[in-house]
Scaffold this active site. Structure first.
Site, PDB file in Angstrom:
ATOM      1  CD  GLU A  46      -2.505   1.908   2.406  1.00  0.00           C
ATOM      2  OE1 GLU A  46      -4.112   2.477   2.253  1.00  0.00           O
ATOM      3  OE2 GLU A  46      -2.539   1.079   3.432  1.00  0.00           O
ATOM      4  CD  GLU A  71       2.657   7.844   5.344  1.00  0.00           C
ATOM      5  OE1 GLU A  71       1.820   8.128   4.508  1.00  0.00           O
ATOM      6  OE2 GLU A  71       3.351   9.357   4.956  1.00  0.00           O
ATOM      7  CG  ASP A 120      -0.963  13.332  -1.179  1.00  0.00           C
ATOM      8  OD1 ASP A 120      -1.966  13.338  -0.101  1.00  0.00           O
ATOM      9  OD2 ASP A 120       0.719  13.292  -0.539  1.00  0.00           O
ATOM     10  CE  LYS A 124      -0.789  26.253  -6.398  1.00  0.00           C
ATOM     11  NZ  LYS A 124      -0.074  26.074  -5.139  1.00  0.00           N
ATOM     12  CG  ASP A 156     -10.975  12.611  -1.081  1.00  0.00           C
ATOM     13  OD1 ASP A 156     -10.808  11.207  -2.014  1.00  0.00           O
ATOM     14  OD2 ASP A 156     -11.044  13.464  -1.949  1.00  0.00           O
ATOM     15  CB  THR A 193      -8.608   3.933   4.235  1.00  0.00           C
ATOM     16  OG1 THR A 193      -9.049   5.294   3.273  1.00  0.00           O
ATOM     17  CG2 THR A 193      -7.879   3.879   2.930  1.00  0.00           C
ATOM     18  CE1 TYR A 195      -6.204  11.453   5.565  1.00  0.00           C
ATOM     19  CE2 TYR A 195      -6.908  12.964   3.837  1.00  0.00           C
ATOM     20  CZ  TYR A 195      -6.251  12.545   4.135  1.00  0.00           C
ATOM     21  OH  TYR A 195      -5.630  13.758   4.725  1.00  0.00           O
ATOM     22  CD  GLU A 196     -13.036   3.239   1.315  1.00  0.00           C
ATOM     23  OE1 GLU A 196     -11.940   2.358   1.422  1.00  0.00           O
ATOM     24  OE2 GLU A 196     -13.997   2.624   0.681  1.00  0.00           O
TER      25      GLU A 196
HETATM   26  N1  SAM Z   1      -3.727   5.694   2.853  1.00  0.00           N
HETATM   27  C1  SAM Z   1      -4.673   6.525   3.286  1.00  0.00           C
HETATM   28  C2  SAM Z   1      -5.743   6.994   4.126  1.00  0.00           C
HETATM   29  O1  SAM Z   1      -6.242   7.022   3.135  1.00  0.00           O
HETATM   30  O2  SAM Z   1      -6.751   6.722   5.069  1.00  0.00           O
HETATM   31  C3  SAM Z   1      -4.112   8.195   4.006  1.00  0.00           C
HETATM   32  C4  SAM Z   1      -4.352   9.317   2.856  1.00  0.00           C
HETATM   33  S1  SAM Z   1      -3.171  11.189   2.876  1.00  0.00           S
HETATM   34  C5  SAM Z   1      -4.522  11.896   1.840  1.00  0.00           C
HETATM   35  C6  SAM Z   1      -1.859  10.147   1.513  1.00  0.00           C
HETATM   36  C7  SAM Z   1      -0.895   9.777   2.622  1.00  0.00           C
HETATM   37  O3  SAM Z   1      -0.292   9.380   1.210  1.00  0.00           O
HETATM   38  C8  SAM Z   1      -0.124  10.934   3.191  1.00  0.00           C
HETATM   39  O4  SAM Z   1       0.665  10.405   4.416  1.00  0.00           O
HETATM   40  C9  SAM Z   1       1.718  10.901   2.296  1.00  0.00           C
HETATM   41  O5  SAM Z   1       2.053  11.369   3.140  1.00  0.00           O
HETATM   42  C10 SAM Z   1       1.423   9.911   1.442  1.00  0.00           C
HETATM   43  N2  SAM Z   1       2.437   9.808   0.378  1.00  0.00           N
HETATM   44  C11 SAM Z   1       2.378  11.052  -0.610  1.00  0.00           C
HETATM   45  N3  SAM Z   1       3.124  11.078  -1.237  1.00  0.00           N
HETATM   46  C12 SAM Z   1       4.067   9.521  -1.178  1.00  0.00           C
HETATM   47  C13 SAM Z   1       4.866   8.662  -1.668  1.00  0.00           C
HETATM   48  N4  SAM Z   1       5.786   9.868  -2.612  1.00  0.00           N
HETATM   49  N5  SAM Z   1       5.383   7.374  -1.429  1.00  0.00           N
HETATM   50  C14 SAM Z   1       4.854   7.298   0.137  1.00  0.00           C
HETATM   51  N6  SAM Z   1       3.484   8.451   0.526  1.00  0.00           N
HETATM   52  C15 SAM Z   1       3.624   9.309   0.331  1.00  0.00           C
END
Ligand code: SAM
Length: 213
Positions: A46, A71, A120, A124, A156, A193, A195-196
């Site tokens: 993941e 992460e 994320d 932009k 989302d 998750t 966020y979900e």
């Molecule tokens: N997957 C979780 C959820 O759905 O609840 C967290 C969603 S959060 C919006 C996105 C996560 O991805 C953040 O914790 C961020 O630090 C991590 N992330 C973003 N770019 C990443 C990368 N290149 N490698 C590893 N993690 C990354």
């Protein structure tokens, strides 16, 4: 994922380093994750696992599979490793690492399946290359996935979803399942998750796409 600075986390993480949390010398496991880390289980990733709710739930539902959460934010990793420790989960680990370097740590074909959950969005246009569904990331996934391996993507964010489905098509991937309202389909969605749960509680539709490489 935004987290208020918690100055005690770095010290608390010491307890998990080299156990539930892996961060130094990840190259040493290249080609060996299943045997050396996950007790011979097949490997699923993941990417961007946040606080590890999905990872912990999936690894408890499937003790026969090994799960690695990746992460970038070290403080956020704390919540995931704590869940793994408290759940006494033998088949999950969290890698504090940036997915931009996957090829350094995984050998070709080493991974069975990849999950991207609520990545994320980088809205932009000039940041498009940072999206985890951008073509350069897809090229990395193709390399480390076994032939025909699947990527399961939930978000989302409607704009990120539209962009990602286009990237999947341009990359020549087979679309196995697609929905703009996952929670109202019979597509298997075994674990939600953080966020979900947050977005669906507000009535937001959840987008889903599964592709085969
Ligand atoms: N997957 C979780 C959820 O759905 O609840 C967290 C969603 S959060 C919006 C996105 C996560 O991805 C953040 O914790 C961020 O630090 C991590 N992330 C973003 N770019 C990443 C990368 N290149 N490698 C590893 N993690 C990354």
């Amino acid at each position: 994922m935004r987290l208020r600075k918690k100055p005690w986390i770095p010290q608390a993480l010491e307890e998990y380093r080299g156990k539930e949390l892996l961060e130094d010398g990840l190259e040493q496991y290249r080609g060996q994750w299943s045997q050396q880390v996950l007790g011979g289980r097949p490997v699923q990733l993941e990417i961007g696992c946040g606080k590890g709710q999905f990872l912990a739930a999936m690894s408890q539902l499937h003790p026969e599979i090994g799960y690695l959460g990746i992460e970038t934010q070290r403080d956020v990793c704390y919540y995931g490793v704590k869940k793994i420790r408290e759940g006494e989960i033998p088949n999950a680990r969290i890698l504090h690492a940036d997915a931009a370097h996957l090829l350094d740590w995984f050998a070709p074909g080493e991974v069975d399946q990849i999950y991207l959950n609520f990545s994320d969005p980088w809205p932009k246009a000039r940041h498009a290359k940072r999206r985890l569904t951008y073509r350069t990331f897809l090229a990395q996934y193709k390399e480390i996935l076994k032939p025909g391996g699947h990527l399961r993507f939930k978000t989302d964010n409607d704009d990120l979803f539209a962009f990602s489905v286009e990237e999947f098509k341009e990359f020549g991937l087979e679309i196995v399942a697609l929905s703009t309202d996952l929670h109202h389909t019979d597509i298997l969605n075994e674990a939600q998750t953080e966020y979900e749960q947050k977005f669906s509680a507000r009535g937001k539709n959840i987008n889903f796409c599964e592709v085969a490489f």
